[in-house]
Write an enzyme that holds these catalytic residues in place. Structure first.
Site, short mmCIF file in Angstrom:
data_model
loop_
_atom_site.label_atom_id
_atom_site.label_comp_id
_atom_site.label_asym_id
_atom_site.label_seq_id
_atom_site.Cartn_x
_atom_site.Cartn_y
_atom_site.Cartn_z
N SER A 25 0.82 -1.67 -0.03
CA SER A 25 0.06 -0.10 0.01
C SER A 25 0.77 1.35 -0.14
CB SER A 25 -0.54 0.16 1.15
OG SER A 25 -0.20 -0.43 2.29
N GLU A 53 10.66 2.40 2.49
CA GLU A 53 11.62 2.75 2.70
C GLU A 53 12.77 1.84 2.79
OE1 GLU A 53 9.08 5.63 4.65
OE2 GLU A 53 8.47 4.36 4.50
N ARG A 79 -3.03 8.58 -2.00
CA ARG A 79 -3.19 9.58 -0.35
C ARG A 79 -1.62 10.93 -0.03
NH1 ARG A 79 -1.91 5.12 3.51
NH2 ARG A 79 -1.80 3.90 1.65
N CYS A 85 7.36 6.46 9.09
CA CYS A 85 7.97 5.82 10.52
C CYS A 85 8.91 6.08 10.62
CB CYS A 85 6.91 4.13 10.51
SG CYS A 85 8.09 3.35 9.75
N TRP A 124 23.68 4.88 15.86
CA TRP A 124 24.51 3.66 15.31
C TRP A 124 25.18 3.15 14.49
CZ3 TRP A 124 23.81 -0.04 11.81
CH2 TRP A 124 24.73 -1.31 11.57
#
Length: 137
Positions: A25, A53, A79, A85, A124
């Site tokens: 999606s 991603e 959209r 995220c 990191w």
């Protein structure tokens, strides 16, 4: 950095033509340092499949692309641009500490450094001998 509208168009086209149902999606597009564009879609699964991603990072590596200058994610069903995220923000920072991310909508579209989307973060990559990033500026 100006907004890369061609990259948004590439991700939008993948979202329009390659996303089907709930399993795929979201689409992402990234521009490599040499100008090449790589695209990907998410792989939804109840166990926490990867976002578009993250799939894009693997797809880029499979094409010999290890540096991305800019990335954008676009949702299906028109959209538009969707910000990454939290997990994707951290991974993008770790892999590409200088990547720009396209966020916003309409007139508010903008390209921002990944560090701006994840301030005061644990880096990191710095502990792995990679680039460090100045999250203060």
């Amino acid at each position: 950095m100006p907004v890369d509208h061609d990259l948004i168009a590439a991700a939008t086209e993948v979202a329009r033509t390659r996303t089907h149902g709930d399993n795929h999606s979201m689409a992402a597009a990234g521009r490599a340092s040499d100008g090449r564009v790589v695209t990907a879609v998410n792989v939804y699964h109840f166990t926490g499949g990867p976002c578009a991603e993250l799939v894009l990072i693997g797809a880029a590596a499979s094409q010999g692309i290890y540096e991305l200058d800019v990335i954008v994610a676009v949702g299906d069903r028109e959209r538009g641009v969707v910000p990454p995220c939290g997990r994707c923000r951290q991974v993008l920072l770790d892999y590409f500490p200088r990547v720009e991310v396209i966020v916003g909508r309409g007139e508010d579209l903008r390209s921002v450094p990944i560090a701006e989307l994840l301030p005061e973060t644990y880096v990191w990559a710095a502990h792995q001998g990679g680039d460090t990033v100045d999250t203060e500026n």
